[in-house]
Design a protein around this motif. Structure first.
Motif, PDB file in Angstrom:
ATOM      1  N   ARG A 180       0.862  -1.177   0.000  1.00  0.00           N
ATOM      2  CA  ARG A 180       0.000   0.000   0.000  1.00  0.00           C
ATOM      3  C   ARG A 180       0.902   1.231   0.000  1.00  0.00           C
ATOM      4  N   TYR A 181       0.465   2.247  -0.776  1.00  0.00           N
ATOM      5  CA  TYR A 181       1.223   3.490  -0.891  1.00  0.00           C
ATOM      6  C   TYR A 181       0.326   4.669  -0.569  1.00  0.00           C
ATOM      7  N   VAL A 182       0.935   5.693  -0.026  1.00  0.00           N
ATOM      8  CA  VAL A 182       0.229   6.940   0.207  1.00  0.00           C
ATOM      9  C   VAL A 182       1.240   8.077   0.064  1.00  0.00           C
ATOM     10  N   GLU A 183       0.804   9.187  -0.545  1.00  0.00           N
ATOM     11  CA  GLU A 183       1.668  10.351  -0.707  1.00  0.00           C
ATOM     12  C   GLU A 183       1.267  11.441   0.280  1.00  0.00           C
ATOM     13  N   VAL A 184       2.284  12.074   0.863  1.00  0.00           N
ATOM     14  CA  VAL A 184       2.054  13.107   1.871  1.00  0.00           C
ATOM     15  C   VAL A 184       2.840  14.353   1.463  1.00  0.00           C
ATOM     16  N   PRO A 185       2.164  15.506   1.277  1.00  0.00           N
ATOM     17  CA  PRO A 185       2.884  16.743   0.912  1.00  0.00           C
ATOM     18  C   PRO A 185       3.622  17.333   2.107  1.00  0.00           C
ATOM     19  N   VAL A 186       4.774  17.949   1.851  1.00  0.00           N
ATOM     20  CA  VAL A 186       5.614  18.497   2.920  1.00  0.00           C
ATOM     21  C   VAL A 186       6.260  19.801   2.435  1.00  0.00           C
ATOM     22  N   MET A 187       6.362  20.760   3.325  1.00  0.00           N
ATOM     23  CA  MET A 187       7.166  21.969   3.111  1.00  0.00           C
ATOM     24  C   MET A 187       8.208  22.030   4.230  1.00  0.00           C
ATOM     25  N   VAL A 188       9.491  22.279   3.860  1.00  0.00           N
ATOM     26  CA  VAL A 188      10.583  22.223   4.824  1.00  0.00           C
ATOM     27  C   VAL A 188      11.421  23.503   4.696  1.00  0.00           C
ATOM     28  N   THR A 189      11.760  24.071   5.835  1.00  0.00           N
ATOM     29  CA  THR A 189      12.713  25.188   5.885  1.00  0.00           C
ATOM     30  C   THR A 189      13.935  24.708   6.650  1.00  0.00           C
ATOM     31  N   ALA A 190      15.081  24.697   5.942  1.00  0.00           N
ATOM     32  CA  ALA A 190      16.324  24.224   6.549  1.00  0.00           C
ATOM     33  C   ALA A 190      17.213  25.410   6.879  1.00  0.00           C
ATOM     34  N   THR A 191      17.768  25.402   8.071  1.00  0.00           N
ATOM     35  CA  THR A 191      18.720  26.423   8.517  1.00  0.00           C
ATOM     36  C   THR A 191      20.100  25.779   8.596  1.00  0.00           C
ATOM     37  N   PHE A 192      21.097  26.421   7.935  1.00  0.00           N
ATOM     38  CA  PHE A 192      22.431  25.836   7.875  1.00  0.00           C
ATOM     39  C   PHE A 192      23.351  26.479   8.901  1.00  0.00           C
ATOM     40  N   ALA A 193      24.543  25.903   8.997  1.00  0.00           N
ATOM     41  CA  ALA A 193      25.482  26.346  10.034  1.00  0.00           C
ATOM     42  C   ALA A 193      25.909  27.795   9.846  1.00  0.00           C
ATOM     43  N   ASP A 194      25.930  28.292   8.612  1.00  0.00           N
ATOM     44  CA  ASP A 194      26.323  29.692   8.373  1.00  0.00           C
ATOM     45  C   ASP A 194      25.171  30.663   8.560  1.00  0.00           C
ATOM     46  N   GLY A 195      24.007  30.170   8.986  1.00  0.00           N
ATOM     47  CA  GLY A 195      22.867  31.026   9.227  1.00  0.00           C
ATOM     48  C   GLY A 195      21.931  31.181   8.057  1.00  0.00           C
ATOM     49  N   SER A 196      22.294  30.684   6.899  1.00  0.00           N
ATOM     50  CA  SER A 196      21.425  30.791   5.726  1.00  0.00           C
ATOM     51  C   SER A 196      20.275  29.796   5.836  1.00  0.00           C
ATOM     52  N   THR A 197      19.220  30.071   5.119  1.00  0.00           N
ATOM     53  CA  THR A 197      18.038  29.189   5.112  1.00  0.00           C
ATOM     54  C   THR A 197      17.634  28.875   3.681  1.00  0.00           C
TER      55      THR A 197
END
Length: 233
Positions: A180-197
């Motif tokens: 069985r399969y199911v798709e789930v939408p996701v939005m991600v905000t990643a913050t890096f070590a130098d402070g950038s996103t």
């Protein structure tokens, strides 16, 4: 006519006659006493047994009777399980053949699409906690579906300081080849070590097995693939 003269009995003859009569009476009483003694000594008639009971019933007991002759009694029947009040059957939690618990929803409940979304939320929580082993295990096939080893997976987050995720509503469940399969939408905000996103949007496909003999781990939702792309600010 002349009468014949009979002399009168003398006293001696009368005494002899009395003694003789007494002797005869004593002999009769002795015979009667002997006969009585013989009758008292003789046993009364009684039934003759030939290896059986007086009533001619079998000597061995029937079912449920008290054993005779030192024979051991049959073992008691096993205790019956309590009957179910609806169907008259033992409840599953007491049944030694199955060992299942009818009152335990987890024993029969199928994972839902909401459970698939919960897997993704826990996945990103593990990344934020830098528990990369737990995040890697969220992928199916023991993590190998990520296309990386556990070490490579952890190294890919070396410059990531943290992530924030928004998990959307799962889509419909679809079936294919025992899965069985199911798709789930996701939005991600990643913050890096130098402070950038950076922001990413896409969807994950989660899979679980449905074939006979599948383990509980294989029947649970696990990440099968991901399609995330960087989103414009």
């Amino acid at each position: 006519m002349k009468r014949a003269f009979r002399p009168a009995p003398s006293l001696a003859s009368l005494l002899l006659a009395a003694l003789f009569a007494a002797a005869l009476a004593g002999c009769g009483k002795g015979d009667d006493a002997a006969a009585g003694d013989d009758a008292a000594a003789a046993p009364l008639p009684q039934p003759q047994q030939a290896g059986g009971a007086i009533t001619d019933m079998p000597a061995k007991p029937g079912p449920g009777e008290v054993p005779l002759g030192g024979e051991a009694p049959p073992p008691p029947p096993p205790d019956l399980l309590p009957a179910d009040e609806r169907f008259g059957l033992p409840p599953l939690e007491d049944n030694p053949e199955t060992g299942l618990a009818s009152s335990d929803p987890a024993a029969t409940a199928e994972p839902t699409p909401a459970d698939a979304a919960a897997v993704l939320r826990d996945y990103y929580a593990a990344i934020n906690a830098r528990d990369f082993a737990r995040a890697y295990a969220a992928w199916s096939d023991g993590g190998r579906s990520s296309g990386q080893t556990a070490e490579e997976f952890a190294a890919g987050f070396a410059d990531t300081a943290g992530v924030e995720s928004t998990v959307g509503d799962p889509g419909p469940v679809e079936g294919a080849a025992g899965s069985r399969y199911v798709e789930v939408p996701v939005m991600v905000t990643a913050t890096f070590a130098d402070g950038s996103t950076r922001r990413y949007a896409g969807r994950y496909a989660l899979r679980r097995a449905m074939v006979d003999g599948a383990t509980p781990e294989q029947r649970a939702w696990r990440i099968a693939s991901a399609d995330l792309r960087e989103a414009a600010e």
